[in-house]
Design an enzyme around this catalytic site. Structure first.
Site, short mmCIF file in Angstrom:
data_model
loop_
_atom_site.label_atom_id
_atom_site.label_comp_id
_atom_site.label_asym_id
_atom_site.label_seq_id
_atom_site.Cartn_x
_atom_site.Cartn_y
_atom_site.Cartn_z
N TRP A 106 0.82 -1.15 -0.06
CA TRP A 106 -0.20 -0.11 -0.07
C TRP A 106 0.83 1.36 0.08
O TRP A 106 0.52 2.18 -0.92
CB TRP A 106 -0.98 -0.07 1.23
CG TRP A 106 -1.96 -1.06 0.91
CD1 TRP A 106 -2.38 -1.94 2.01
CD2 TRP A 106 -2.97 -1.12 0.03
NE1 TRP A 106 -3.18 -2.71 1.47
CE2 TRP A 106 -3.77 -2.23 0.22
CE3 TRP A 106 -3.25 -0.23 -1.04
CZ2 TRP A 106 -4.83 -2.68 -0.53
CZ3 TRP A 106 -4.22 -0.80 -2.00
CH2 TRP A 106 -5.03 -2.09 -1.87
N ASP A 174 -1.61 6.95 6.31
CA ASP A 174 -2.83 5.91 5.81
C ASP A 174 -3.03 4.93 7.51
O ASP A 174 -2.17 4.34 7.73
CB ASP A 174 -2.24 4.96 4.64
CG ASP A 174 -3.51 4.00 4.31
OD1 ASP A 174 -4.25 3.83 5.02
OD2 ASP A 174 -3.02 3.43 3.23
N LYS A 198 -12.18 -1.72 6.62
CA LYS A 198 -11.30 -2.49 7.45
C LYS A 198 -12.01 -2.45 9.14
O LYS A 198 -12.56 -3.39 9.62
CB LYS A 198 -10.10 -2.14 7.49
CG LYS A 198 -9.47 -1.84 6.34
CD LYS A 198 -9.39 -3.14 5.35
CE LYS A 198 -8.92 -2.77 3.95
NZ LYS A 198 -7.72 -2.04 3.68
#
Ligand SMILES: *Cc1c(COP(=O)(O)O)cnc(C)c1O
Length: 364
Positions: A106, A174, A198
């Site tokens: 990511w 993030d 999530k």
């Protein structure tokens, strides 16, 4: 029967949240409508929106000089928006200097996207050891427009334990897979962003927490929908926000508050992760590939000790299938890294972790 869902995302939601949403599906708060049918500007939806924002502010301790935005496009669109808003030049092309730390897939995507609009310098990377650790964070370069980290690395299962001190350079993180899993000192960051799917709610909503002074910096050529000033100026209602997702996030936050908030869930999350890592330490069949000080408490990859590649692949395939047959779902590792992974977000009960360990102990 409910399964134990170890999916990395979209992922398990608390059962009481799903039951409440089901009970309100056709008539929410006595309005005679589903939340899905409400105008986002109506008096029926406003209290739902306001409740979600105020609960998030309360649970995370978000200071008053930060805006909370409910956007779309996922964490992936933030990879672009951050660079477009904080570092893009007056004309399209590479803009200001920025620093990134590369801690996995990511982070790498954020770097690739950021590089389209900013002059990216990757200051440290853990790629040399397959992203199994968090590198030391060098100080930012003078004049950096921001400094970007991925606080919890969902795919490789690492997390930052110490927030880097970036001085006056805004720290951008993030937090897709760790928001509300442990305390985060929001005041140390310029921007925090997370896809909801999530730890917060269903896919389709992205939460952005942004310090006021970082809003309004995008050059004129940046499209309206990609500008923080557009969304902040309209209270996330420049266009239709993801209303139903915002409603479910509100229910999740209410559930978390009733549980005792972030401190209570932190204790539970650490207990769940410790139980699982302790088992991995004693197992002859499975182990964690991640270096100890950097292990995530949300996403726990594990591999078998089998040396032969073909036998290993067969064994792991048999494990994932056998576990699914036993009601333990989505334990395959990310397609790019293989092995297995148990994602144990806030909504995963400790019973699920115990059931997984029970299955693993008996698997040969
Ligand atoms: C899942 C995830 C993403 C991607 O999120 P989308 O909402 O699908 O764009 C980005 N970063 C991290 C850390 C993630 O876990």
């Amino acid at each position: 029967m409910r399964v134990y869902n170890f999916s990395p995302g979209p992922s398990v939601l608390p059962l009481p949240v799903l039951e409440k949403a089901a009970s309100e599906m056709t008539d929410a708060n006595g309005t005679g409508q589903s939340v899905m049918e409400m105008s986002h500007r109506s008096k029926d939806f406003k209290p739902i929106f306001d409740k979600t924002e105020s609960l998030l502010r309360e649970l995370m301790g978000i200071p008053a000089n930060y805006k909370v935005l409910f956007l779309q496009g996922g964490a992936s669109l933030q990879f672009s928006m951050i660079a477009l808003n904080l570092a893009a030049g007056e004309m399209p092309g590479k803009g200001k200097k920025v620093s990134y730390i590369d801690t996995g897939i990511w982070a790498d995507k954020a770097i690739k996207e950021g590089s389209k609009y900013a002059s990216v310098e990757v200051r440290a990377s853990s790629k040399d050891r397959a992203y199994t650790y968090i590198p030391n964070a060098p100080a930012p370069s003078a004049g950096d427009a921001y400094y970007h980290i991925t606080l919890n690395n969902t795919i490789v299962g690492t997390k930052w334990n110490k927030i880097p001190d970036t001085g006056s350079v805004p720290l951008v993180a993030d937090v897709s897979s760790c928001i509300l899993s442990e305390p985060i000192d929001v005041s140390k960051f310029g921007i925090l962003y997370a896809g909801a799917q999530k730890n917060l709610g269903p896919a389709g909503t992205t939460v952005v927490i942004i310090r006021d002074d970082l809003i309004g910096k995008a050059p004129a050529w940046v499209p309206a929908m990609l500008r923080y000033d557009t969304h902040a100026g309209e209270g996330s209602m420049y266009n239709t926000p993801p209303c139903y997702g915002i409603y479910i996030i509100g229910l999740v936050l209410e559930w978390l508050k009733n549980l005792g908030g972030v401190d209570a869930i932190t204790k539970l999350n650490r207990e769940k992760a410790e139980l699982f890592y302790d088992y991995l330490e004693t197992s002859d069949v499975f182990h964690s590939p991640v270096e100890k000080p950097f292990r995530s408490i949300m996403n726990i990859p594990f591999v078998t000790t089998e040396k032969d590649e073909k036998a290993k692949a067969e064994l792991e395939n048999r494990f994932v299938k056998g576990a699914a047959a036993a009601g333990l779902l989505n334990l395959a590792g990310h397609r790019l890294v293989g092995g297995m992974r148990a994602s144990i977000y806030n909504a995963m009960p400790i019973e699920g972790v115990k059931a997984l360990i029970y299955f693993m102990k008996r698997f040969t």
